[in-house]
Design a protein around this motif. Structure first.
Motif, PDB file in Angstrom:
ATOM      1  N   VAL A  64       0.260  15.915  28.092  1.00 28.00           N
ATOM      2  CA  VAL A  64       1.627  15.597  28.510  1.00 28.00           C
ATOM      3  C   VAL A  64       2.573  15.851  27.339  1.00 28.00           C
ATOM      4  CG1 VAL A  64       3.163  13.809  29.382  1.00 28.00           C
ATOM      5  CG2 VAL A  64       0.756  13.838  30.099  1.00 28.00           C
ATOM      6  N   ASN A  65       3.594  16.668  27.582  1.00 23.32           N
ATOM      7  CA  ASN A  65       4.638  16.934  26.595  1.00 23.32           C
ATOM      8  C   ASN A  65       5.882  16.155  27.006  1.00 23.32           C
ATOM      9  OD1 ASN A  65       6.563  17.874  24.841  1.00 23.32           O
ATOM     10  ND2 ASN A  65       6.446  20.015  25.481  1.00 23.32           N
ATOM     11  N   ASP A  66       6.125  15.044  26.360  1.00 23.21           N
ATOM     12  CA  ASP A  66       7.265  14.187  26.704  1.00 23.21           C
ATOM     13  C   ASP A  66       8.359  14.364  25.653  1.00 23.21           C
ATOM     14  OD1 ASP A  66       8.680  12.302  28.167  1.00 23.21           O
ATOM     15  OD2 ASP A  66       7.847  10.606  27.061  1.00 23.21           O
ATOM     16  N   SER A  67       8.814  15.608  25.486  1.00 22.26           N
ATOM     17  CA  SER A  67       9.838  15.911  24.478  1.00 22.26           C
ATOM     18  C   SER A  67      10.615  17.158  24.884  1.00 22.26           C
ATOM     19  CB  SER A  67       9.187  16.129  23.100  1.00 22.26           C
ATOM     20  OG  SER A  67       8.542  17.393  23.063  1.00 22.26           O
ATOM     21  N   ASN A  68      11.652  17.475  24.113  1.00 18.73           N
ATOM     22  CA  ASN A  68      12.475  18.652  24.380  1.00 18.73           C
ATOM     23  C   ASN A  68      11.950  19.903  23.685  1.00 18.73           C
ATOM     24  OD1 ASN A  68      14.227  17.081  25.904  1.00 18.73           O
ATOM     25  ND2 ASN A  68      15.583  16.650  24.177  1.00 18.73           N
ATOM     26  N   TYR A  69      10.787  19.828  23.093  1.00 16.12           N
ATOM     27  CA  TYR A  69      10.200  20.948  22.366  1.00 16.12           C
ATOM     28  C   TYR A  69       9.131  21.650  23.204  1.00 16.12           C
ATOM     29  CZ  TYR A  69      12.285  19.626  17.873  1.00 16.12           C
ATOM     30  OH  TYR A  69      13.158  19.366  16.847  1.00 16.12           O
ATOM     31  N   LEU A  94       1.724  22.551  17.674  1.00 13.63           N
ATOM     32  CA  LEU A  94       2.822  23.141  16.906  1.00 13.63           C
ATOM     33  C   LEU A  94       4.052  23.145  17.809  1.00 13.63           C
ATOM     34  CD1 LEU A  94       3.600  24.566  14.233  1.00 13.63           C
ATOM     35  CD2 LEU A  94       3.098  26.728  15.360  1.00 13.63           C
ATOM     36  N   ALA A  95       5.129  22.495  17.389  1.00 10.87           N
ATOM     37  CA  ALA A  95       6.312  22.306  18.239  1.00 10.87           C
ATOM     38  C   ALA A  95       7.468  23.199  17.788  1.00 10.87           C
ATOM     39  CB  ALA A  95       6.738  20.844  18.217  1.00 10.87           C
ATOM     40  N   TYR A  96       8.257  23.665  18.756  1.00 11.34           N
ATOM     41  CA  TYR A  96       9.395  24.545  18.465  1.00 11.34           C
ATOM     42  C   TYR A  96      10.315  24.593  19.686  1.00 11.34           C
ATOM     43  CZ  TYR A  96       6.214  27.507  21.098  1.00 11.34           C
ATOM     44  OH  TYR A  96       5.355  27.982  22.048  1.00 11.34           O
ATOM     45  N   LYS A  97      11.496  25.193  19.508  1.00 13.43           N
ATOM     46  CA  LYS A  97      12.410  25.427  20.624  1.00 13.43           C
ATOM     47  C   LYS A  97      12.675  26.925  20.736  1.00 13.43           C
ATOM     48  CE  LYS A  97      14.792  20.947  20.666  1.00 13.43           C
ATOM     49  NZ  LYS A  97      16.096  20.277  20.723  1.00 13.43           N
ATOM     50  N   ARG A  98      13.089  27.352  21.908  1.00  9.41           N
ATOM     51  CA  ARG A  98      13.384  28.762  22.147  1.00  9.41           C
ATOM     52  C   ARG A  98      14.890  28.963  22.294  1.00  9.41           C
ATOM     53  NH1 ARG A  98       9.051  31.880  23.441  1.00  9.41           N
ATOM     54  NH2 ARG A  98       7.119  30.851  24.142  1.00  9.41           N
ATOM     55  N   GLY A  99      15.404  30.013  21.656  1.00  7.82           N
ATOM     56  CA  GLY A  99      16.791  30.411  21.855  1.00  7.82           C
ATOM     57  C   GLY A  99      17.816  29.502  21.229  1.00  7.82           C
ATOM     58  N   LYS A 100      17.408  28.592  20.352  1.00  8.07           N
ATOM     59  CA  LYS A 100      18.363  27.700  19.710  1.00  8.07           C
ATOM     60  C   LYS A 100      17.742  27.135  18.449  1.00  8.07           C
ATOM     61  CE  LYS A 100      19.234  23.953  21.971  1.00  8.07           C
ATOM     62  NZ  LYS A 100      19.523  23.011  23.052  1.00  8.07           N
ATOM     63  N   SER A 101      18.578  26.634  17.563  1.00  6.68           N
ATOM     64  CA  SER A 101      18.074  26.039  16.334  1.00  6.68           C
ATOM     65  C   SER A 101      17.482  24.665  16.627  1.00  6.68           C
ATOM     66  CB  SER A 101      19.195  25.925  15.300  1.00  6.68           C
ATOM     67  OG  SER A 101      20.234  25.099  15.793  1.00  6.68           O
ATOM     68  N   PHE A 102      16.587  24.212  15.754  1.00  9.81           N
ATOM     69  CA  PHE A 102      15.936  22.918  15.967  1.00  9.81           C
ATOM     70  C   PHE A 102      15.437  22.382  14.638  1.00  9.81           C
ATOM     71  CE2 PHE A 102      12.859  26.294  16.514  1.00  9.81           C
ATOM     72  CZ  PHE A 102      11.779  25.888  15.748  1.00  9.81           C
ATOM     73  N   LEU A 103      15.148  21.096  14.624  1.00  7.43           N
ATOM     74  CA  LEU A 103      14.571  20.469  13.447  1.00  7.43           C
ATOM     75  C   LEU A 103      13.077  20.770  13.406  1.00  7.43           C
ATOM     76  CD1 LEU A 103      16.281  16.943  13.479  1.00  7.43           C
ATOM     77  CD2 LEU A 103      16.826  18.903  12.014  1.00  7.43           C
ATOM     78  N   LEU A 104      12.600  21.203  12.252  1.00  4.54           N
ATOM     79  CA  LEU A 104      11.195  21.544  12.104  1.00  4.54           C
ATOM     80  C   LEU A 104      10.331  20.287  12.135  1.00  4.54           C
ATOM     81  CD1 LEU A 104       9.218  23.891  11.591  1.00  4.54           C
ATOM     82  CD2 LEU A 104       9.467  23.430   9.143  1.00  4.54           C
ATOM     83  N   LYS A 105       9.294  20.322  12.945  1.00  4.12           N
ATOM     84  CA  LYS A 105       8.375  19.191  13.065  1.00  4.12           C
ATOM     85  C   LYS A 105       7.052  19.527  12.384  1.00  4.12           C
ATOM     86  CE  LYS A 105      11.136  16.843  15.845  1.00  4.12           C
ATOM     87  NZ  LYS A 105      11.717  15.538  15.513  1.00  4.12           N
ATOM     88  N   PRO A 106       6.440  18.554  11.714  1.00  2.00           N
ATOM     89  CA  PRO A 106       5.117  18.808  11.124  1.00  2.00           C
ATOM     90  C   PRO A 106       4.093  19.104  12.222  1.00  2.00           C
ATOM     91  CG  PRO A 106       6.086  16.770  10.263  1.00  2.00           C
ATOM     92  CD  PRO A 106       6.928  17.204  11.417  1.00  2.00           C
TER      93      PRO A 106
END
Length: 356
Positions: A120-125, A174-186
């Protein structure tokens, strides 16, 4: 379509005239240089002039309002829709939360049901994940891929006969966003130990926010706080264990005896933090055995010093170490006497032994 018709290629530039046919599906297209090109029938279309533009072909198709088939023009409107609407983000979803879930397929038949595994991915990443199980020191990759934000992904199905394969599981993310900037997560790297017995207990499966039915949900990371891993590095393990031991250690108020004072008792601290550089990889039993061996060696080293007093500091804790010391004194060192050491000098959790 007949010999002499002008045709154009659908999947290439150019065209020509139909010079003949090979069977029912191959058209011989003769170009302006006289070369005949064998072409599948559904890859050419009849035209009335030299205008091969897509816009004209589409306009003619709209006029005739006929359905497409293999012998007619290709309508771009029939292309599959590949557009995806932008991912909708929810408030609070910029902190990573992910869970490993096991869902019974037949909850009314808990003794025979099979189970489905979900992440389950309960985040915006977006999350790239790998899901593994271990047998001894060897790991097996069971699933990997990408999970879209605020969704759950089916991983696999298994039965009770497979439970022994799931004693240890690991999930890396490994978490990331597409098409926009985001805060890097460990990167997330969590190992969990599963108890197969829990899959036989109905109360293991609880109501939750992710499934309509009860599920066994384990936290991988929640609000950017990673779940406690099964294995930690030696340095971290030592820090945590030493911190716990320090909390339990009695506050000593022993007087400062002179080094040459013959009446000064020998003080031996049996706390693991004093005897060992690290307890990484050691069980509670291993640590206790080491402490007891140090206790025996100390008594044997001074067994000929009649009247010698030795204070062993063992702490309060659960009383296991103290009880082990008393048993040794009763059955192995019967001639020695013992008593609780002075509370004022050594605090609670110390035993004084007198060599006899």
């Amino acid at each position: 379509m007949k010999i002499g018709d002008k045709v154009r290629f659908l999947s290439d530039i150019g065209g020509g005239r139909v010079a003949g046919f090979q069977g029912n599906n191959i058209v011989l297209v003769e170009d302006e240089d006289g070369f005949q090109v064998p072409t599948p029938r559904n890859e050419v279309v009849v035209v009335n002039d030299e205008d091969y533009s897509t816009s004209r072909l589409v306009a003619e198709k709209q006029k005739t309002n006929k359905p497409l088939n293999d012998d007619e023009d290709y309508d771009p409107a029939d292309r599959p829709v590949t557009f995806k609407s932008p991912i909708e983000e929810r408030k609070g979803g910029d902190k990573l939360s992910a869970y490993l879930a096991f869902v019974p397929m037949s909850p009314k038949e808990m003794t025979t049901t099979r189970f489905e595994t979900y992440i389950v991915n309960d985040s915006n990443y977006f999350m790239q994940y790998s899901y593994m199980t271990a047998e001894g020191n060897n790991w097996t990759l069971r699933s990997c891929g990408e999970i879209e934000p605020n969704t759950k992904l089916y991983v696999e199905e298994f039965g009770r006969e497979d439970l022994n394969l799931y004693n240890r599981v690991a999930v890396q993310i490994l978490a990331y966003k597409r098409g926009k900037s985001f805060l890097l997560k460990p990167a997330v790297d969590v190992q969990l130990r599963l108890d197969p017995v829990k899959f036989y207990k109905l109360h293991t499966f609880q109501e939750n926010d992710f499934f309509e039915q009860s599920a066994y949900v384990l936290t991988l990371i929640e609000n950017d706080a990673e779940a406690r891993p099964l294995v930690v590095d030696a340095k971290r393990l030592k820090q945590e264990m030493m911190g716990k031991i320090a909390e339990d250690r009695p506050k000593s108020h022993a007087p400062q005896h002179k080094k040459d004072d013959p009446n000064a008792p020998l003080v031996v601290d049996l706390h693991a933090s004093e005897l060992l550089e690290t307890t990484a990889g050691m069980t509670h039993s291993d640590i206790l055995n080491y402490q007891m061996e140090h206790f025996r060696k100390t008594l044997k080293a001074h067994e000929k010093e009649k009247g010698k007093k030795i204070v062993f500091i063992h702490g309060k804790g659960e009383g296991i170490l103290r009880q082990a010391l008393i048993n040794e004194l009763r059955y192995r060192f019967k001639t020695f006497t013992y008593q609780d050491a002075s509370f004022q000098e050594y605090g609670y959790g110390a035993t004084q032994v007198t060599i006899k």
